[in-house]
Enzyme design. Structure first.
Site, PDB file in Angstrom:
ATOM      1  N   HIS A 118    -100.757  28.539  25.659  1.00  0.00           N
ATOM      2  CA  HIS A 118    -100.340  27.748  24.526  1.00  0.00           C
ATOM      3  C   HIS A 118    -101.330  27.899  23.353  1.00  0.00           C
ATOM      4  CE1 HIS A 118     -97.326  24.338  23.658  1.00  0.00           C
ATOM      5  NE2 HIS A 118     -97.729  25.173  22.350  1.00  0.00           N
ATOM      6  N   LEU A 121     -99.973  24.611  17.425  1.00  0.00           N
ATOM      7  CA  LEU A 121     -99.643  22.974  18.061  1.00  0.00           C
ATOM      8  C   LEU A 121     -99.590  22.763  19.496  1.00  0.00           C
ATOM      9  CD1 LEU A 121     -99.025  19.961  17.440  1.00  0.00           C
ATOM     10  CD2 LEU A 121     -96.937  20.502  17.087  1.00  0.00           C
ATOM     11  N   ILE A 162     -96.561  30.079  20.932  1.00  0.00           N
ATOM     12  CA  ILE A 162     -97.323  29.791  19.611  1.00  0.00           C
ATOM     13  C   ILE A 162     -96.290  28.749  18.887  1.00  0.00           C
ATOM     14  CG2 ILE A 162     -96.391  32.248  18.536  1.00  0.00           C
ATOM     15  CD1 ILE A 162     -98.975  32.062  16.840  1.00  0.00           C
ATOM     16  N   GLU A 163     -96.825  27.666  18.732  1.00  0.00           N
ATOM     17  CA  GLU A 163     -95.925  26.585  18.138  1.00  0.00           C
ATOM     18  C   GLU A 163     -96.211  26.052  16.803  1.00  0.00           C
ATOM     19  OE1 GLU A 163     -94.409  22.186  19.558  1.00  0.00           O
ATOM     20  OE2 GLU A 163     -95.401  23.524  21.148  1.00  0.00           O
ATOM     21  N   VAL A 164     -95.495  25.797  16.107  1.00  0.00           N
ATOM     22  CA  VAL A 164     -95.401  25.486  14.496  1.00  0.00           C
ATOM     23  C   VAL A 164     -96.636  25.868  13.892  1.00  0.00           C
ATOM     24  CG1 VAL A 164     -95.232  23.176  13.071  1.00  0.00           C
ATOM     25  CG2 VAL A 164     -94.424  23.125  15.648  1.00  0.00           C
TER      26      VAL A 164
END
Length: 268
Positions: A118, A121, A162-164
């Site tokens: 991850h 975010l 891959i977040e925000v």
């Protein structure tokens, strides 16, 4: 079934081969019904709680690529992560999600366990990126994401959520890395799009993330069913109070002569 899936030489290779060619779909599912629906809808990948895995899961979703989450904080040492990862793979997982340290990811990699990590975010580590908000909106912040991706490559991860992250930043990073990049609110330039089934089905109460898209309104249906549940319970209570329940058809009969004999036995 799980042993056969795990013994494939590169069980995630078919996904990695699609990098840069087309977008895959991924859902977070938490019930067998959701897993079965994902399978029948053609969803390629699912994130699942490890407890959901097992023979019943693979009966419901025999082909979907399942990534059980080794949630950060539930495990501490590398040995704990390894034990949980082996259990998840034996139960039918195809890879594991792990946002722990690079050292733990390397240990998992060394034991042949495919790891999705991850960047951007990371909710369990949001303190380090300023809370629950977008990451990568400055050149320096975007560079830190790229460096994290490179570190995951070196550690042996095969994929990363891959977040925000701004879509332009995520697209550049996805194009430059060998990792299979899974977008959650990071635009269409990655390799897969990831949403929670709760959001897709309109089950989420309260705040709904900006990147979520709702396709049904299950919350309203659940509210309707709850009112029906209350009404049914209320009617049952009234029937008990009035004597309408139980009716003769709900009772077990006994022959009159047997009842007479029983009365004689207990009354003398």
């Amino acid at each position: 079934m799980s042993a056969q899936r795990w013994s494939e030489p590169d069980p995630w290779g078919t996904k990695r081969a699609l990098k840069g060619k087309r977008q895959l779909s991924m859902l977070r599912v938490v019930t067998l019904e959701e897993a079965e629906a994902a399978e029948k809808a053609g969803i390629e990948m699912v994130s699942v709680p490890p407890a959901l895995l097992g023979p019943a899961f693979r009966e419901a979703a025999p082909t979907v690529f399942a990534v059980p989450g080794l949630e950060y904080g539930d495990f501490i040492t590398a040995e704990e992560y390894l034990r949980a990862a082996f259990q998840a793979m034996r139960a039918g997982g195809d890879a594991v999600y792990c946002a722990a340290s690079l050292g733990i990811i390397r240990r998992l990699r060394d034991e042949g366990i495919p790891v999705c990590s991850h960047v951007g975010l990371i909710p369990s580590k949001a303190t380090w990126t300023g809370g629950f908000k977008a990451v990568g909106k400055t050149a320096e912040s975007a560079l830190s994401i790229w460096m994290a991706v490179q570190a995951l490559e070196e550690a042996g991860a095969f994929a990363a959520e891959i977040e925000v992250v701004p879509s332009e930043v995520a697209a550049i990073i996805s194009a430059k890395t060998s990792l299979f990049m899974i977008s959650m609110g990071a635009g269409a330039g990655c390799d897969a799009q990831y949403l929670f089934a709760d959001d897709v089905l309109g089950q989420t109460r309260g705040h709904v993330p900006r990147h979520a898209k709702t396709y049904r309104n299950f919350a309203a249906e659940y509210d309707r069913l709850q009112q029906e549940r209350i009404a049914a319970f209320r009617e049952f209570r009234h029937d008990v109070e009035s004597g309408a329940y139980p009716a003769d058809r709900h009772n077990v009969g006994v022959p009159a002569d047997e009842l007479a004999r029983f009365n004689t036995m207990i009354n003398g």
